[in-house]
Design a protein around this motif. Structure first.
Motif, PDB file in Angstrom:
ATOM      1  N   PHE A 169      44.521  -0.230  42.028  1.00  0.00           N
ATOM      2  CA  PHE A 169      43.951   1.082  42.301  1.00  0.00           C
ATOM      3  C   PHE A 169      43.038   1.489  41.151  1.00  0.00           C
ATOM      4  CE2 PHE A 169      44.562   5.742  41.467  1.00  0.00           C
ATOM      5  CZ  PHE A 169      43.622   6.166  42.393  1.00  0.00           C
ATOM      6  N   LYS A 170      41.798   1.728  41.487  1.00  0.00           N
ATOM      7  CA  LYS A 170      40.822   2.222  40.526  1.00  0.00           C
ATOM      8  C   LYS A 170      39.764   2.993  41.302  1.00  0.00           C
ATOM      9  CE  LYS A 170      39.604  -0.250  36.895  1.00  0.00           C
ATOM     10  NZ  LYS A 170      38.952  -1.240  36.003  1.00  0.00           N
ATOM     11  N   THR A 171      39.275   4.096  40.724  1.00  0.00           N
ATOM     12  CA  THR A 171      38.243   4.888  41.380  1.00  0.00           C
ATOM     13  C   THR A 171      36.885   4.556  40.784  1.00  0.00           C
ATOM     14  OG1 THR A 171      39.834   6.678  41.711  1.00  0.00           O
ATOM     15  CG2 THR A 171      37.508   7.213  42.018  1.00  0.00           C
ATOM     16  N   PHE A 172      35.933   4.222  41.654  1.00  0.00           N
ATOM     17  CA  PHE A 172      34.566   3.909  41.239  1.00  0.00           C
ATOM     18  C   PHE A 172      33.631   5.011  41.727  1.00  0.00           C
ATOM     19  CE2 PHE A 172      36.735  -0.114  41.419  1.00  0.00           C
ATOM     20  CZ  PHE A 172      36.242  -0.827  40.336  1.00  0.00           C
ATOM     21  N   LEU A 173      32.726   5.445  40.864  1.00  0.00           N
ATOM     22  CA  LEU A 173      31.665   6.357  41.272  1.00  0.00           C
ATOM     23  C   LEU A 173      30.371   5.556  41.375  1.00  0.00           C
ATOM     24  CD1 LEU A 173      30.615   9.198  41.906  1.00  0.00           C
ATOM     25  CD2 LEU A 173      30.179   9.499  39.453  1.00  0.00           C
ATOM     26  N   LEU A 174      29.888   5.377  42.606  1.00  0.00           N
ATOM     27  CA  LEU A 174      28.639   4.652  42.830  1.00  0.00           C
ATOM     28  C   LEU A 174      27.498   5.663  42.862  1.00  0.00           C
ATOM     29  CD1 LEU A 174      26.876   2.269  43.497  1.00  0.00           C
ATOM     30  CD2 LEU A 174      27.687   2.348  45.859  1.00  0.00           C
ATOM     31  N   TYR A 175      26.775   5.744  41.751  1.00  0.00           N
ATOM     32  CA  TYR A 175      25.650   6.669  41.620  1.00  0.00           C
ATOM     33  C   TYR A 175      24.371   5.886  41.892  1.00  0.00           C
ATOM     34  CZ  TYR A 175      22.105   9.431  39.088  1.00  0.00           C
ATOM     35  OH  TYR A 175      20.967  10.112  38.731  1.00  0.00           O
ATOM     36  N   GLY A 176      23.817   6.078  43.095  1.00  0.00           N
ATOM     37  CA  GLY A 176      22.608   5.355  43.474  1.00  0.00           C
ATOM     38  C   GLY A 176      21.575   6.291  44.035  1.00  0.00           C
ATOM     39  N   VAL A 177      20.330   6.193  43.579  1.00  0.00           N
ATOM     40  CA  VAL A 177      19.269   7.077  44.060  1.00  0.00           C
ATOM     41  C   VAL A 177      19.102   6.895  45.568  1.00  0.00           C
ATOM     42  CG1 VAL A 177      18.064   7.050  41.845  1.00  0.00           C
ATOM     43  CG2 VAL A 177      17.446   5.375  43.613  1.00  0.00           C
ATOM     44  N   THR A 178      18.469   7.864  46.220  1.00  0.00           N
ATOM     45  CA  THR A 178      18.255   7.768  47.664  1.00  0.00           C
ATOM     46  C   THR A 178      17.421   6.530  47.987  1.00  0.00           C
ATOM     47  OG1 THR A 178      16.327   9.210  47.426  1.00  0.00           O
ATOM     48  CG2 THR A 178      18.403  10.248  48.063  1.00  0.00           C
ATOM     49  N   GLY A 179      17.881   5.739  48.956  1.00  0.00           N
ATOM     50  CA  GLY A 179      17.161   4.530  49.349  1.00  0.00           C
ATOM     51  C   GLY A 179      17.481   3.316  48.501  1.00  0.00           C
ATOM     52  N   SER A 180      18.541   3.412  47.682  1.00  0.00           N
ATOM     53  CA  SER A 180      18.885   2.297  46.794  1.00  0.00           C
ATOM     54  C   SER A 180      19.767   1.256  47.470  1.00  0.00           C
ATOM     55  CB  SER A 180      19.570   2.821  45.517  1.00  0.00           C
ATOM     56  OG  SER A 180      20.752   3.531  45.850  1.00  0.00           O
ATOM     57  N   GLY A 181      20.164   1.499  48.711  1.00  0.00           N
ATOM     58  CA  GLY A 181      20.937   0.500  49.451  1.00  0.00           C
ATOM     59  C   GLY A 181      22.436   0.599  49.272  1.00  0.00           C
ATOM     60  N   LYS A 182      22.962   1.817  49.165  1.00  0.00           N
ATOM     61  CA  LYS A 182      24.414   1.986  49.018  1.00  0.00           C
ATOM     62  C   LYS A 182      25.152   1.500  50.265  1.00  0.00           C
ATOM     63  CE  LYS A 182      23.991   6.402  47.958  1.00  0.00           C
ATOM     64  NZ  LYS A 182      22.530   6.492  47.727  1.00  0.00           N
ATOM     65  N   THR A 183      24.563   1.753  51.443  1.00  0.00           N
ATOM     66  CA  THR A 183      25.218   1.328  52.696  1.00  0.00           C
ATOM     67  C   THR A 183      25.393  -0.181  52.735  1.00  0.00           C
ATOM     68  OG1 THR A 183      24.285   3.228  53.880  1.00  0.00           O
ATOM     69  CG2 THR A 183      25.077   1.391  55.210  1.00  0.00           C
ATOM     70  N   GLU A 184      24.400  -0.923  52.273  1.00  0.00           N
ATOM     71  CA  GLU A 184      24.501  -2.387  52.266  1.00  0.00           C
ATOM     72  C   GLU A 184      25.610  -2.849  51.322  1.00  0.00           C
ATOM     73  OE1 GLU A 184      23.691  -5.650  54.170  1.00  0.00           O
ATOM     74  OE2 GLU A 184      22.471  -3.861  54.508  1.00  0.00           O
ATOM     75  N   VAL A 185      25.793  -2.138  50.224  1.00  0.00           N
ATOM     76  CA  VAL A 185      26.897  -2.433  49.307  1.00  0.00           C
ATOM     77  C   VAL A 185      28.232  -2.215  50.024  1.00  0.00           C
ATOM     78  CG1 VAL A 185      28.091  -1.653  47.205  1.00  0.00           C
ATOM     79  CG2 VAL A 185      25.610  -1.939  47.194  1.00  0.00           C
ATOM     80  N   TYR A 186      28.342  -1.094  50.764  1.00  0.00           N
ATOM     81  CA  TYR A 186      29.572  -0.820  51.508  1.00  0.00           C
ATOM     82  C   TYR A 186      29.862  -1.951  52.501  1.00  0.00           C
ATOM     83  CZ  TYR A 186      28.546   4.027  50.002  1.00  0.00           C
ATOM     84  OH  TYR A 186      28.256   5.160  49.283  1.00  0.00           O
ATOM     85  N   LEU A 187      28.838  -2.424  53.186  1.00  0.00           N
ATOM     86  CA  LEU A 187      29.014  -3.459  54.210  1.00  0.00           C
ATOM     87  C   LEU A 187      29.470  -4.780  53.604  1.00  0.00           C
ATOM     88  CD1 LEU A 187      25.844  -2.586  56.313  1.00  0.00           C
ATOM     89  CD2 LEU A 187      28.196  -2.365  57.102  1.00  0.00           C
ATOM     90  N   HIS A 188      28.893  -5.169  52.481  1.00  0.00           N
ATOM     91  CA  HIS A 188      29.289  -6.425  51.834  1.00  0.00           C
ATOM     92  C   HIS A 188      30.709  -6.333  51.282  1.00  0.00           C
ATOM     93  CE1 HIS A 188      25.121  -7.743  52.178  1.00  0.00           C
ATOM     94  NE2 HIS A 188      25.495  -8.927  51.735  1.00  0.00           N
ATOM     95  N   LEU A 189      31.048  -5.180  50.701  1.00  0.00           N
ATOM     96  CA  LEU A 189      32.414  -4.983  50.218  1.00  0.00           C
ATOM     97  C   LEU A 189      33.409  -5.070  51.369  1.00  0.00           C
ATOM     98  CD1 LEU A 189      31.886  -1.989  47.740  1.00  0.00           C
ATOM     99  CD2 LEU A 189      32.586  -4.302  47.101  1.00  0.00           C
TER     100      LEU A 189
END
Length: 729
Positions: free
Chosen positions: A215-235
């Motif tokens: 258990f660990k909490t990560f804060l993913l700080y990514g500018v708009t359009g940086s591809g956070k959704t793609e990171v979620y999908l690969h994870l």
């Protein structure tokens, strides 16, 4: 014989205790039962079941009251697993809510402990092959051979008439069956492979997966359009390959269709959807699919955090800063707290993603409580859109009084002429803000709330946005009878009409609560805009985040000062987040994006930080102000709302409560009591106190005692405590 401890279905404080019933058979904790409660037939929730060696008569003589037997058991197995039952008890204590309300918020409507809901299982008539026999006609034999190859299809899917099938059924070659089917809330069929990750995205994925089994909490700080959704999908793909499940949360229903599309296109039927816009039957079916272990990923809004997933390997909260993650009715939980509680139980990482993190989350990341992951550039290497602040005071000096400035009008027409698309933000629904009589200066107000009524042109009504009171619009003052009245202010409906009348070739879609009321309304409107059936999307804050349209090259904000002037210590933060998020909708494709923000206060530091896409400067300045004023994250904030039908009772009890709090919590700062921004709502008078504390050691005991005293039957006021207040209305 067994003693069964039961919670009754009514979520009120005076009944927030278990009641003992008898049963001849053991009943599992977590099941619903029918009981007789006084003169009522109710549904109860079993908390505990203990075997007893005493008879009913002995128990009644021993305890001094009569026992009733439960009437029948509704469920064969518990509705909630052990984790969620423990979580409900935790929430009850943390939010000062009744236990039954915590249990009810975790379940779909059909399964809530309530006499008002029934289980709606959907059945479908199918054809089942029985045996080969010689049939009367060649056509019948052909049909039987087809049925043999395509057994158990619904009748409507066979390329034969019902009469032909009936004849075959009469001869005993087939039979009809009623089989249970799941409703499908999402009918699109997309298939898409993973996109390759950029170096920055891969670094973030590796950083999170390094803590996969803890258990660990990560804060993913990514500018708009940086591809956070793609990171979620690969994870998510990695987690599923390890045999675990994923919980994917979005703040609003408006964002759910796009996130569902992304996950459905990668993971197909292994994705379940949970949000309040589903029909009761669809929600119930999705819930059963989760319980039956038929899905690996749950995508949904706030309440999906209670999805009954087992073996969770990853929890993701997209747009973690959003106020929609705060539940404003009992139990008043904060989704991130529940997500982290579940993450700790399953020993899995929790990812909080945002382009504009909340100050509390970002400060925790800087202190090391959360692990910070950064995506500082857009995927396509395009720069963030250029932002221009339009001073509306200068527009007035130039005698231009229209709702859109001259520059914004020209830019909108230019964008349309290039066959590109526009998004316009006005965070105010309806047609006009209020109606004023020019003779007597009277404003038409809601008779039940301390607010003006808003004019809605589509229904020709005046409507209260708090209690939903409505009256037909009449062009006559109810106070003096004058017909000299005027509609003041502009909402999304009025701007929609203005755009249609003032721009050549404009095709407008309005996207707000009113236009998306229908089932699938969000999905249909966004699909139309994606297919370029419209070139202007006008909406409230619902359009500010999560939307990704490649052809949008211009974003306009019509009145940036609306959210800046709200009496809330988070007003600056909310405004920065809203403007930065909506700006990020521009230029996500191959073309450079631009943004114009209309304001009467262009020198305000929040707007200057937005103009420069400078989160760091905003964070530093706002944290200095929070520190001076002792607001979160430098203290805990507790809101205490005192409300009642009589104004004098509310005033007296509020002062009484303040004296109690000052005495019991001498180190706390107690602000108020003061009238709420909306003093009367739905015929209820409301006063608020705010507690600022740095140590919560004895706070729960004090507030529990206060709630128990004031929320019992016969008290003249009701007291609501909120440990995570997000609004001050």
């Amino acid at each position: 014989m067994y003693i069964v401890k039961v919670l009754v279905e009514h979520a009120i404080y005076k009944l927030d205790t278990t009641y003992d019933y008898l049963s001849k058979y053991q009943v599992l904790a977590g099941c619903r039962v029918h009981i007789r409660f006084g003169y009522q037939q109710l549904v109860g929730y079993v908390v505990e079941c203990q075997e007893t060696l005493f008879t009913q008569k002995q128990l009644e003589e021993k305890n001094g009251f009569k026992y009733s037997f439960i009437q029948d058991v509704i469920d064969q197995k518990p509705l909630l697993n052990q984790e969620l039952q423990e979580l409900a008890n935790y929430l009850s204590k943390q939010t000062l809510s009744t236990r039954i309300s915590c249990l009810q918020c975790m379940l779909p409507p059909q399964l809530k402990p309530s006499t008002n809901h029934s289980v709606g299982i959907k059945y479908q008539k199918v054809v089942s092959f029985v045996k080969d026999i010689p049939l009367k006609t060649t056509k019948q034999q052909e049909a039987l051979n087809y049925i043999k190859e395509h057994d158990l299809l619904p009748i409507k899917d066979y390329p034969f008439s019902t009469a032909l099938l009936n004849n075959i059924e009469k001869q005993g070659a087939i039979i009809y069956k009623q089989v249970e089917v799941y409703r499908n809330p999402y009918n699109e069929h997309l298939q898409q492979e993973d996109y390759p990750l950029t170096t920055s995205q891969q670094k973030v994925v590796n950083q999170i997966l390094a803590s996969f089994h803890q258990f660990k909490t990560f804060l993913l700080y990514g500018v708009t359009g940086s591809g956070k959704t793609e990171v979620y999908l690969h994870l998510s793909r990695f987690v599923i390959e390890q045999g675990k499940t994923v919980l994917m949360l979005v703040p609003e229903i408006a964002l759910t269709p796009m996130m569902v599309s992304a996950f459905k296109s990668r993971f197909g039927k292994s994705v379940a959807i949970l949000h309040s816009k589903l029909s009761a039957g669809e929600r119930y079916d999705e819930y059963r699919r989760i319980i039956d272990d038929e899905v690996k990923i749950v995508v949904g809004a706030r309440s999906a955090v209670f999805a009954p997933l087992e073996n969770i390997g990853l929890i993701i909260m997209d747009e973690e800063h959003d106020a929609s993650y705060k539940q404003e009715s009992p139990p008043r939980y904060l989704t991130s707290q529940v997500a982290r509680k579940r993450g700790a139980y399953h020993q899995c990482p929790v990812v909080l993603g945002s382009a504009t993190p909340s100050l509390e989350s970002y400060s925790r990341a800087l202190k090391g409580a959360y692990e910070l992951c950064i995506l500082s550039q857009r995927v396509n290497q395009k720069p963030l859109p250029q932002i221009e602040l339009i001073d509306m005071v200068e527009e007035m000096k130039a005698h231009h009084y229209e709702v859109l400035s001259r520059k914004m009008k020209a830019k909108i027409q230019e964008t349309i002429d290039k066959n590109e698309q526009v998004i316009l933000l006005l965070n105010k629904r309806g047609y006009s803000s209020y109606v004023r009589c020019l003779d007597c200066d009277e404003v038409l107000k809601c008779p039940h709330c301390d607010v003006s009524l808003t004019y809605h042109k589509d229904t020709h009504t005046m409507r209260c946005h708090y209690c939903d009171f409505q009256v037909p619009y009449q062009q006559k003052c109810s106070h003096c009878g004058s017909t000299n009245i005027k509609l003041i202010g502009s909402g999304t409906q009025k701007i929609e009409e203005y755009l249609q009348n003032n721009f050549i070739n404009s095709r407008v879609i309005r996207y707000d609560v009113d236009s998306t009321r229908k089932k699938q309304g969000h999905h249909q409107l966004l699909k139309q805009f994606e297919n370029q059936e419209a070139n202007i999307l006008i909406g409230t804050q619902m359009i500010a985040k999560g939307l990704d349209f490649e052809n949008v090259t211009f974003v306009g904000v019509i009145n940036a000062d609306l959210s800046l002037n709200i009496p809330d210590f988070r007003a600056n933060e909310r405004t920065f987040q809203l403007l930065e998020q909506v700006s990020g909708r521009s230029g996500r494709g191959k073309k450079q994006g631009t943004v114009m923000i209309q304001t009467y206060n262009p020198d305000h530091f929040v707007l200057q930080c937005v103009k420069n896409h400078d989160y760091q400067s905003f964070y530093q300045k706002e944290m200095e102000m929070r520190k001076l004023a002792k607001y979160p994250p430098y203290c805990y904030l507790i809101s205490i709302l005192v409300q009642g039908k009589k104004e004098d009772d509310v005033t007296f009890c509020s002062q009484q409560i303040k004296e109690y709090l000052v005495k019991q919590l001498p180190k706390a700062i107690v602000l108020g009591p003061a009238n709420c921004t909306i003093y009367k709502m739905n015929d209820i008078y409301r006063k608020r106190m705010t507690l600022k504390i740095t140590n919560t050691t004895h706070v729960y005991e004090v507030l529990h005692a206060m709630s128990d005293y004031y929320n019992k039957k016969g008290r003249k006021v009701n007291v609501i405590c909120d440990f995570n207040p997000y609004t001050t209305i």
